[in-house]
Design a protein around this motif. Structure first.
Motif, PDB file in Angstrom:
ATOM      1  N   SER A 247       0.824  -1.223   0.041  1.00 14.64           N
ATOM      2  CA  SER A 247       0.097   0.060  -0.117  1.00 14.64           C
ATOM      3  C   SER A 247       0.904   1.134  -0.039  1.00 14.64           C
ATOM      4  N   GLN A 248       1.816   1.172   0.681  1.00 13.65           N
ATOM      5  CA  GLN A 248       2.662   2.431   0.712  1.00 13.65           C
ATOM      6  C   GLN A 248       3.473   2.771  -0.446  1.00 13.65           C
ATOM      7  N   GLN A 249       3.839   1.546  -1.193  1.00  8.16           N
ATOM      8  CA  GLN A 249       4.409   1.782  -2.497  1.00  8.16           C
ATOM      9  C   GLN A 249       3.585   2.349  -3.506  1.00  8.16           C
ATOM     10  N   ALA A 250       2.119   1.894  -3.580  1.00  8.34           N
ATOM     11  CA  ALA A 250       1.200   2.010  -4.449  1.00  8.34           C
ATOM     12  C   ALA A 250       1.109   3.713  -4.418  1.00  8.34           C
ATOM     13  N   TRP A 251       0.763   4.270  -2.885  1.00  6.49           N
ATOM     14  CA  TRP A 251       0.421   5.504  -2.882  1.00  6.49           C
ATOM     15  C   TRP A 251       1.624   6.307  -3.420  1.00  6.49           C
ATOM     16  N   LYS A 252       3.038   6.095  -2.923  1.00  4.94           N
ATOM     17  CA  LYS A 252       3.833   6.871  -3.195  1.00  4.94           C
ATOM     18  C   LYS A 252       4.253   7.036  -5.060  1.00  4.94           C
ATOM     19  N   GLU A 253       3.773   5.837  -5.569  1.00  2.00           N
ATOM     20  CA  GLU A 253       3.735   5.778  -7.273  1.00  2.00           C
ATOM     21  C   GLU A 253       2.680   6.870  -7.682  1.00  2.00           C
ATOM     22  N   LEU A 254       1.741   7.056  -6.834  1.00  4.33           N
ATOM     23  CA  LEU A 254       0.518   8.046  -7.079  1.00  4.33           C
ATOM     24  C   LEU A 254       0.860   9.423  -7.168  1.00  4.33           C
ATOM     25  N   GLY A 255       1.817   9.720  -5.998  1.00  2.00           N
ATOM     26  CA  GLY A 255       2.288  11.041  -5.636  1.00  2.00           C
ATOM     27  C   GLY A 255       2.001  11.470  -4.311  1.00  2.00           C
TER      28      GLY A 255
END
Length: 362
Positions: A247-255
């Motif tokens: 989840s952390q990686q997904a939100w980081k990729e979203l900005g």
């Protein structure tokens, strides 16, 4: 000074972590320069006003809504700029509590022969700078909590219908409140249920507030409004230490910007959230719920101002309450506020409440 304060308020929500300062320069009874802290905090109000005044600043009086800064940061000290421009008198309501200033600006002015007057409209200035002072002195931003409810304190019917309990004029007033804060804060439940944008709309605002969500597990919709716009308008998520790496990686990729916070009783600690937001530079945060986040902030005594929009309808005990459980067993344990204002807003009423103010030395 009243004019300078009104100018300074134009910077609220736009110049964090700096204070929203206004400056008016008067020469022989005529306003020759005006300025306020610009977006991002630079330039400060004084150099903007001095640039407008030009040579007419010599021998003039500068009305500034906070002690001019005395330290070298990204720009030279404003006290030095006032001295170099030949201003003969500076009127300011309050001393800056930032330890880099804290009387040094006034001392610099006086040492150069500039007359300094303090205490003018100090109460109004203290209100305007409350978020800046709170961050400097306690490390957290000013928190305004908004609640929109029926007469009997409900935010939805038993089936969950909630749009709209209050009317369009109340919703426009809420957008105005968003515009004067650095960030808009909601809980993860609200983000999941309402898919909000949390932006200021229809007011001609160029700089949007930061959107902050408190979500322990980062279990927020990856295709929602916040996710889709995170690269264009800042989204910060305060999460627990047990949020998954995926989840952390997904939100980081979203900005999104992720802010880990400690837990308290199985939930993200609201005090830790505000301290983290203060460390990030925020001075004024506008919380729009939901009920559990609002209750946790109230229970932790972190709400500085409360705006309650009340609609003229009753939904009954089966409706969803506006606040989550507070754990209050005795009246003397209940969070209490003092009334500040009562404003009719179309068919609704807006109540403004604030915790007891403290006198500030000038």
């Amino acid at each position: 000074m009243a004019h300078a304060l009104s100018l300074g308020r134009r910077g609220l929500g736009r110049c964090w972590p700096n204070p929203a300062v206004g400056c008016v320069i008067v020469n022989q009874g005529r306003v020759v320069g005006r300025g306020w802290t610009q977006p991002g905090g630079r330039p400060h109000a004084e150099p903007v006003a001095l640039a407008a005044a030009g040579t007419l600043a010599r021998g003039a009086t500068a009305y500034v809504t906070l002690e001019p800064c005395a330290h070298h940061g990204q720009t030279p000290p404003c006290a030095e700029a006032l001295i170099a421009a030949g201003v003969s008198r500076v009127v300011a309501p309050l001393t800056d509590s930032d330890p880099r200033v804290a009387g040094k600006g006034f001392a610099m002015l006086r040492a150069a022969g500039v007359e300094v007057t303090t205490g003018v409209l100090a109460d109004q200035a203290a209100d305007d700078h409350a978020g800046f002072f709170l961050r400097v002195e306690q490390g957290r931003p000013w928190l305004t909590l908004k609640l929109a409810m029926s007469l009997d304190g409900r935010i939805a019917t038993a089936t969950g219908e909630s749009q709209w309990i209050t009317g369009p004029r109340s919703r426009r007033a809420v957008h105005g409140l968003r515009a004067t804060h650095d960030a808009v804060l909601v809980g993860g439940g609200t983000a999941r249920a309402d898919d909000p944008s949390l932006t200021v709309r229809d007011l001609g605002v160029a700089q949007q507030p930061v959107r902050v969500v408190v979500s322990r597990f980062l279990d927020l919709p990856l295709m929602g409004n916040l996710a889709r716009t995170a690269k264009d308008i800042p989204v910060w998520i305060c999460h627990g230490p047990d949020a998954s790496d995926q989840s952390q990686q997904a939100w980081k990729e979203l900005g999104a910007r992720l802010i880990p916070c400690q837990l308290d009783g199985g939930r993200v600690d609201p005090a830790a959230v505000l301290q983290a937001l203060g460390e990030a530079g925020l001075t004024r945060v506008f919380c729009e719920g939901g009920g559990q986040l609002a209750a946790s902030l109230l229970a932790a005594d972190l709400v500085d101002e409360l705006h309650v929009f009340t609609a003229g309808m009753a939904l009954g005990a089966e409706g969803h309450p506006g606040l989550g459980a507070l754990g209050v067993e005795h009246l003397n344990e209940a969070p209490r506020f003092e009334p500040v204002d009562l404003i009719p807003v179309g068919p609704d009423v807006r109540h403004v409440w604030r915790r007891v103010s403290q006198n500030r030395l000038v």
